[in-house]
Design a protein around this motif. Structure first.
Motif, PDB file in Angstrom:
ATOM      1  N   SER A 118      11.604 -47.572   2.888  1.00 17.00           N
ATOM      2  CA  SER A 118      10.895 -46.925   4.065  1.00 17.00           C
ATOM      3  C   SER A 118      11.921 -46.804   5.213  1.00 17.00           C
ATOM      4  O   SER A 118      11.482 -45.924   6.272  1.00 17.00           O
ATOM      5  CB  SER A 118       9.778 -47.836   4.295  1.00 17.00           C
ATOM      6  N   LEU A 119      12.825 -47.661   5.410  1.00 20.53           N
ATOM      7  CA  LEU A 119      13.897 -47.698   6.395  1.00 20.53           C
ATOM      8  C   LEU A 119      14.584 -46.116   6.554  1.00 20.53           C
ATOM      9  O   LEU A 119      14.289 -45.454   7.678  1.00 20.53           O
ATOM     10  CB  LEU A 119      14.949 -48.448   6.374  1.00 20.53           C
ATOM     11  N   GLU A 121      13.540 -43.519   4.892  1.00 26.50           N
ATOM     12  CA  GLU A 121      12.329 -42.529   4.855  1.00 26.50           C
ATOM     13  C   GLU A 121      11.821 -42.336   6.163  1.00 26.50           C
ATOM     14  O   GLU A 121      11.419 -41.197   6.621  1.00 26.50           O
ATOM     15  CB  GLU A 121      11.090 -42.932   3.936  1.00 26.50           C
ATOM     16  N   ALA A 122      11.685 -43.347   6.946  1.00 29.15           N
ATOM     17  CA  ALA A 122      11.354 -43.169   8.397  1.00 29.15           C
ATOM     18  C   ALA A 122      12.222 -42.163   9.277  1.00 29.15           C
ATOM     19  O   ALA A 122      11.549 -41.609  10.000  1.00 29.15           O
ATOM     20  CB  ALA A 122      11.181 -44.657   8.861  1.00 29.15           C
ATOM     21  N   ALA A 123      13.373 -42.587   8.941  1.00 30.13           N
ATOM     22  CA  ALA A 123      14.492 -41.577   9.723  1.00 30.13           C
ATOM     23  C   ALA A 123      14.384 -40.332   9.434  1.00 30.13           C
ATOM     24  O   ALA A 123      14.362 -39.267  10.276  1.00 30.13           O
ATOM     25  CB  ALA A 123      15.751 -42.150   9.365  1.00 30.13           C
ATOM     26  N   TYR A 124      13.925 -39.964   8.166  1.00 34.97           N
ATOM     27  CA  TYR A 124      13.741 -38.550   7.441  1.00 34.97           C
ATOM     28  C   TYR A 124      12.740 -37.903   8.358  1.00 34.97           C
ATOM     29  O   TYR A 124      12.461 -36.913   8.594  1.00 34.97           O
ATOM     30  CB  TYR A 124      13.741 -38.407   6.073  1.00 34.97           C
ATOM     31  N   THR A 125      11.432 -38.720   8.290  1.00 30.12           N
ATOM     32  CA  THR A 125      10.275 -38.156   9.095  1.00 30.12           C
ATOM     33  C   THR A 125      10.388 -37.960  10.386  1.00 30.12           C
ATOM     34  O   THR A 125       9.621 -37.007  11.121  1.00 30.12           O
ATOM     35  CB  THR A 125       8.969 -39.076   8.713  1.00 30.12           C
ATOM     36  N   LEU A 126      11.183 -38.720  10.872  1.00 31.38           N
ATOM     37  CA  LEU A 126      11.811 -38.450  12.330  1.00 31.38           C
ATOM     38  C   LEU A 126      12.790 -37.131  12.629  1.00 31.38           C
ATOM     39  O   LEU A 126      13.247 -36.912  13.714  1.00 31.38           O
ATOM     40  CB  LEU A 126      12.243 -39.589  12.852  1.00 31.38           C
ATOM     41  N   GLY A 127      12.989 -36.721  11.442  1.00 28.74           N
ATOM     42  CA  GLY A 127      13.820 -35.315  11.388  1.00 28.74           C
ATOM     43  C   GLY A 127      15.362 -35.623  11.477  1.00 28.74           C
ATOM     44  O   GLY A 127      16.050 -34.686  11.767  1.00 28.74           O
ATOM     45  N   LYS A 128      15.647 -36.872  11.146  1.00 29.87           N
ATOM     46  CA  LYS A 128      16.929 -37.130  10.906  1.00 29.87           C
ATOM     47  C   LYS A 128      17.788 -36.678   9.755  1.00 29.87           C
ATOM     48  O   LYS A 128      17.107 -37.017   8.573  1.00 29.87           O
ATOM     49  CB  LYS A 128      17.476 -38.535  11.309  1.00 29.87           C
ATOM     50  N   SER A 129      18.924 -36.091   9.627  1.00 33.88           N
ATOM     51  CA  SER A 129      19.506 -35.661   8.361  1.00 33.88           C
ATOM     52  C   SER A 129      20.134 -36.813   7.738  1.00 33.88           C
ATOM     53  O   SER A 129      20.045 -37.946   8.225  1.00 33.88           O
ATOM     54  CB  SER A 129      20.794 -34.727   8.625  1.00 33.88           C
ATOM     55  N   ARG A 130      20.412 -36.824   6.420  1.00 36.67           N
ATOM     56  CA  ARG A 130      20.858 -37.833   5.633  1.00 36.67           C
ATOM     57  C   ARG A 130      22.128 -38.484   6.158  1.00 36.67           C
ATOM     58  O   ARG A 130      22.265 -39.753   6.216  1.00 36.67           O
ATOM     59  CB  ARG A 130      21.340 -37.332   3.970  1.00 36.67           C
ATOM     60  N   ARG A 132      22.854 -38.366   9.355  1.00 34.23           N
ATOM     61  CA  ARG A 132      22.595 -39.472  10.635  1.00 34.23           C
ATOM     62  C   ARG A 132      22.007 -40.781  10.226  1.00 34.23           C
ATOM     63  O   ARG A 132      22.095 -41.527  11.033  1.00 34.23           O
ATOM     64  CB  ARG A 132      21.706 -38.513  11.660  1.00 34.23           C
ATOM     65  N   SER A 136      23.377 -44.080  11.503  1.00 29.62           N
ATOM     66  CA  SER A 136      22.504 -44.926  12.795  1.00 29.62           C
ATOM     67  C   SER A 136      21.654 -45.593  12.299  1.00 29.62           C
ATOM     68  O   SER A 136      21.310 -46.522  13.187  1.00 29.62           O
ATOM     69  CB  SER A 136      21.951 -43.565  13.448  1.00 29.62           C
ATOM     70  N   VAL A 137      21.164 -45.715  10.990  1.00 29.50           N
ATOM     71  CA  VAL A 137      19.964 -46.627  10.696  1.00 29.50           C
ATOM     72  C   VAL A 137      20.613 -47.609   9.389  1.00 29.50           C
ATOM     73  O   VAL A 137      20.483 -48.716   9.476  1.00 29.50           O
ATOM     74  CB  VAL A 137      18.953 -45.721  10.298  1.00 29.50           C
TER      75      VAL A 137
END
Lengths: 226, 298
Positions: A118-119, A121-130, A132, A136-137
């Motif tokens: 989910s970590l 996936e959460a970044a993807y749903t916030l619009g971040k590229s793979r 990034r 960053s995550v």
């Protein structure tokens, strides 16, 4: 007694370059493997893990054949890229990267697999590229695994003997690293100099491990909020 | 406006069934997705978010096509304007509260948005703390605030309050309701708490085994089609004992054991251990309070 420090310097240079290349290579590879859902995955993992269990001389022997400028891949490298990988420092680097890959790959892949899906996936749903998301995550949360992989590869490359001897030989200033120089001095019954090389290798390995354990204690106490 | 029609074969170790759903949700509506666990509720959210792909289907949000399997369109999660609150919150352990919100901020967006959300979710005083230092309720508010930073067209909440105790749940339901009124995103809330669905949702869709059983206002759907003075309870027969000319059935309803008198004719199809439906017409049921509103027992 005049001490030749060159092998020590060469060992450190080889370990540093190898570890840096391994980091760049193994992190994306580990991420890809951690996310791979394919039946043939164990096959890939077994091939990439081979250097862990193969006698280094066996690996060195095959690499020597592969890199030989007189045939196949080695000839192609020499003709098109002008790269000679036997009895050269570049050859040592390439061989060490292959031999050291599982030491970086395994802890980092295990680290990726331990992170909750989910970590990312959460970044993807916030619009971040793979990319990034990775930088960053995921990577900031992989620090212990990255540190373990880096230290293991560094220490392993520093102590590599069989592969280096096979592919690099014993050329002063080019491929004569500390572990080979140590062997040379013992053969020549020059024990005082052998002691110096052995002692320095022990000191470096010990220091590196100490740094790891100290930093892990620091980060775990920070995680507890102290 | 959200229009969706989705089909996906779901396989797990225990069961295998088809998720087959078609729904339209009005803009700004808070739709509850209600049903037993394993019914496909979370999968529906993941399909909407683009984290899973359906076998076939179509998703249109405010006239923007997110998915159309016939035309080969499937936007990745990054290009769908969604806010997703995960069941485990999926907070980034290495970022403090403010950094999580700033990370979610799209390029060129105003930082005032972060401050506004910090204030609305009352996270301002703890904005420099990391997730491990927060309580469950604070973590939940952070997850919600982070999902709202991008001004999502679609807000997806996957049992967002299930990990919290009752008192905090009540307070956060209030907060959720307030935030929804403030920003008005079309929202899907997965829950298996009927009370929560009743308090929060404009409409509720009941899903079982991947299919939509019914949809409508919570008062109608949750009380069984329409509000009325009829009670329907499901129970299990523990014993059937003849007594004089009648038969006494002992029935377990929830955690309560009740005795109901039935005639020999009525008792004929009943067996011990069987499930039964208890129907009663109640002309003026009495309601006696057991707790005060804050959830504390009197």
């Amino acid at each position: 007694m005049s001490i030749d420090w060159q092998p020590i310097g060469l060992s450190l240079a080889l370990a540093t370059v190898t570890t840096a290349l391994l980091f760049l290579l193994a992190v994306p590879l580990a991420w890809w493997l951690a996310n791979l859902r394919w039946r043939g995955k164990p096959l890939i993992e077994a091939v990439l893990g081979l250097p862990l269990v193969l006698p280094p001389s066996v690996l060195g022997f095959y690499l020597l054949l592969a890199f030989s400028p007189r045939q196949g891949f080695g000839a192609w490298l020499a003709d098109t890229l002008g790269l000679r990988l036997v009895f050269s420092f570049e050859g040592l680097v390439v061989a060490s990267v292959i031999a050291g890959l599982p030491f970086m790959l395994r802890p980092v892949q295990a680290g990726f697999e331990a992170l909750p899906a989910s970590l990312a996936e959460a970044a993807y749903t916030l619009g971040k590229s793979r990319l990034r998301t990775l930088v960053s995550v995921l990577l900031p949360n992989l620090r212990p695994a990255l540190l373990a992989g880096t230290v293991l590869s560094f220490a392993h490359t520093l102590g590599e003997f069989g592969v280096v001897l096979m592919i690099g030989g014993n050329i002063p200033g080019v491929t004569r690293v500390a572990s080979i120089a140590l062997y040379n001095e013992v053969e020549a019954l020059n024990y005082p100099l052998a002691h110096v090389y052995a002692g320095v290798l022990v000191a470096i390995s010990f220091t590196v491990l100490l740094i790891v354990h100290l930093s892990q204690r620091h980060s775990s106490s920070r995680a507890r909020g102290c | 406006m959200l229009e969706l029609a989705l089909h996906k074969r779901l396989r797990s170790s225990e069961t295998e069934f088809d998720l087959d759903l078609a729904l339209n949700v009005d803009p700004g509506c808070l739709l509850g997705i209600f049903g037993p666990s394993g019914a496909g509720k979370s999968t529906l959210l993941r399909l909407l978010a683009g984290l899973d792909q359906p076998d076939s289907g179509r998703i249109v949000v405010d006239n923007e096509v997110w998915l159309d399997s016939e035309r080969g369109i499937c936007l990745p999660p990054q290009q769908r304007r969604i806010g997703l609150v995960f069941q485990d919150y999926a907070l980034f352990p290495h970022m403090n509260v403010r950094q999580q919100l700033e990370f979610a901020l799209p390029k060129g967006a105003l930082r005032a948005r972060v401050d506004e959300l910090l204030e609305l979710t009352e996270l301002g005083p703890i904005q420099y703390q990391r997730p491990t230092q927060l309580s469950g309720g604070q973590q939940q508010r952070l997850a919600l605030a982070r999902a709202l930073v991008r001004e999502p067209r679609l807000l997806l909440l996957d049992e967002p309050l299930s990990a919290l105790d009752e008192a905090i749940r009540r307070r956060l339901q209030e907060k959720l309701s307030q935030l929804h009124r403030r920003f008005q995103p079309t929202t899907l809330l997965v829950s298996h708490d009927p009370g929560e669905v009743f308090r929060l949702c404009d409409r509720v869709a009941v899903i079982e085994q991947g299919r939509l059983l019914r949809i409508g206002p919570p008062a109608e759907v949750l009380t069984g089609w329409r509000a009325g003075s009829r009670f329907e309870l499901v129970g299990e027969i523990l014993a059937l004992e003849p007594r004089d000319v009648v038969i006494v059935a002992t029935v377990l309803v929830g955690a309560q054991v009740v005795q109901i008198i039935v005639s020999a004719n009525e008792a004929a199809p009943l067996v011990v251990g069987g499930k039964v439906l208890i129907l009663a017409k109640a002309f003026s049921p009495l309601l006696l309070p057991l707790d005060d509103v804050s959830g504390n027992p009197r």
